[in-house]
Motif scaffolding. Structure first.
Motif, short mmCIF file in Angstrom:
data_model
loop_
_atom_site.label_atom_id
_atom_site.label_comp_id
_atom_site.label_asym_id
_atom_site.label_seq_id
_atom_site.Cartn_x
_atom_site.Cartn_y
_atom_site.Cartn_z
N LYS A 240 121.39 49.61 -26.69
CA LYS A 240 122.03 50.62 -27.52
C LYS A 240 123.31 51.05 -26.84
O LYS A 240 123.30 51.73 -25.81
N LEU A 241 124.43 50.65 -27.41
CA LEU A 241 125.74 50.95 -26.84
C LEU A 241 126.57 51.69 -27.88
O LEU A 241 127.53 51.16 -28.43
N GLY A 242 126.17 52.92 -28.15
CA GLY A 242 126.79 53.71 -29.21
C GLY A 242 128.05 54.43 -28.76
O GLY A 242 128.71 54.05 -27.79
N ILE A 243 128.35 55.52 -29.46
CA ILE A 243 129.62 56.22 -29.25
C ILE A 243 129.70 56.82 -27.86
O ILE A 243 130.77 56.83 -27.23
N ASP A 244 128.56 57.33 -27.33
CA ASP A 244 128.60 57.91 -25.99
C ASP A 244 128.97 56.86 -24.96
O ASP A 244 129.78 57.12 -24.06
N PHE A 245 128.40 55.67 -25.08
CA PHE A 245 128.75 54.58 -24.17
C PHE A 245 130.21 54.18 -24.37
O PHE A 245 130.95 53.97 -23.41
N HIS A 246 130.63 54.10 -25.60
CA HIS A 246 131.99 53.68 -25.91
C HIS A 246 133.03 54.58 -25.25
O HIS A 246 134.08 54.13 -24.80
N ARG A 247 132.71 55.87 -25.16
CA ARG A 247 133.65 56.83 -24.59
C ARG A 247 133.49 57.04 -23.09
O ARG A 247 134.24 57.79 -22.48
N SER A 248 132.50 56.38 -22.49
CA SER A 248 132.10 56.74 -21.13
C SER A 248 132.92 56.09 -20.02
O SER A 248 132.89 56.54 -18.88
N GLN A 249 133.61 55.00 -20.33
CA GLN A 249 134.37 54.27 -19.32
C GLN A 249 133.48 53.83 -18.14
O GLN A 249 133.93 53.77 -17.00
#
Length: 322
Positions: A240-249
């Motif tokens: 699960k690579l959702g929005i939180d991962f996308h923004r996490s750098q």
């Protein structure tokens, strides 16, 4: 899959650059070898592109495999100094067998006199753990999580402790977590346990997609996830690579021991890492706490099955050296 032990005739004469090694003991890789045992690999690829003798062989059954063997040199070819090598204890990346013919002196490593053969068979495992810690580039004061406390995870835990780092470790096996505490972790937690603060770096050696997901989710924004597991080639891994991962750098780094990472080649080479691996083997003495079963190669089927079930941490074969 089923294991089988078969007999082969040893050659009457060696080629000029060959050595014959009579085995004392060999260690089963609880990662790579279990993947091969369970047919979780792509067929017709090289066994290992960086280990001499394996780059010419492909992954296909029937397959003689293994790469953690200690033995005594009993014969050498005409190009090799017999006085220097015969009778010496050596480590070699060779399959499980009572005898192995290896090509060239660069295929064997002399074992220091003060290291026990049953510690020396852990050489690749300790080097792997060391390379994972190097890839994590842990700085003083950083929080580190280790996901998976099989053989490699336990060795990572110990090497982090030697480096002055208190790690938090996770596993599904309570017995393993007890060993983790003996290996020097800061805290040993059941897999799935949440922690109040994220980690600066995580090292994932669980071989389980849920463990990898937990490592990613438990890492700080801008942190590092070192992926040491080989997940096989038989099925995809779902994350699960959702929005939180996308923004996490966050940075995901795959780690594999066969080569030195490019960012370290100015300072490290394989010989330097090998020297440090011998030093770590002296300190850790892995056979004392991590070698939980010693058996004969005739018992190979049971050995692989017990490792699969998580009943053992490390299993070695011992050979008749009379």
């Amino acid at each position: 899959r089923k294991t089988e032990v078969w007999n082969e005739n040893r050659p009457a004469h060696l080629k000029p650059n060959q050595l014959e090694v009579k085995s004392i003991c060999s260690l089963i890789s609880s990662g790579t070898e279990l993947k091969i045992f369970h047919n979780q690999f792509a067929s017709d690829v090289q066994l290992d592109v960086n280990i001499k003798g394996m780059s010419e062989s492909i992954m296909a059954y029937p397959l003689a495999y293994g790469y953690s063997l200690v033995g005594i040199v009993i014969r050498v070819g005409s190009d090799i100094d017999a006085n220097q090598w015969i009778g010496k204890q050596v480590f070699t990346f060779a399959p499980h067998a009572s005898h192995n013919i290896v090509n060239g002196i660069d295929s064997v490593r002399l074992i220091p006199n003060d290291i026990d053969p049953y510690d020396a068979i852990f050489f690749p495992s300790v080097e792997t753990a060391l390379s994972l810690v190097h890839d994590a580039h842990v700085r003083n004061g950083e929080r580190v999580g280790v996901f998976g406390q099989g053989l490699i995870g336990l060795l990572v835990t110990r090497i982090l402790q030697d480096a002055g780092c208190d790690s938090s470790v996770f596993d599904i096996n309570l017995d393993r977590l007890g060993v983790s505490s003996m290996m020097g972790c800061g805290e040993a937690l059941l897999a799935g346990t949440s922690t109040p603060n994220p980690f600066d770096a995580t090292i994932e050696v669980s071989g389980n997609a849920r463990g990898l997901q937990s490592a990613i989710d438990s890492t700080s924004s801008g942190g590092r996830i070192i992926i040491g597991s080989w997940y096989g080639d038989d099925k995809p891994v779902s994350l699960k690579l959702g929005i939180d991962f996308h923004r996490s750098q966050k940075t995901l780094i795959t780690s594999q021991v066969s080569t030195i990472p490019s960012h370290l080649t100015g300072l490290w080479d394989k010989d330097r890492r090998f020297r440090l691996t011998w030093e770590l083997l002296r300190k850790i003495k892995p056979s004392e706490r991590l070698l939980t079963r010693i058996t004969s190669i005739e018992d190979a089927q049971k050995a692989y099955e017990t490792l699969t079930e998580g009943e053992e941490i490390a299993v070695a074969f011992e050979y008749n050296i009379d």
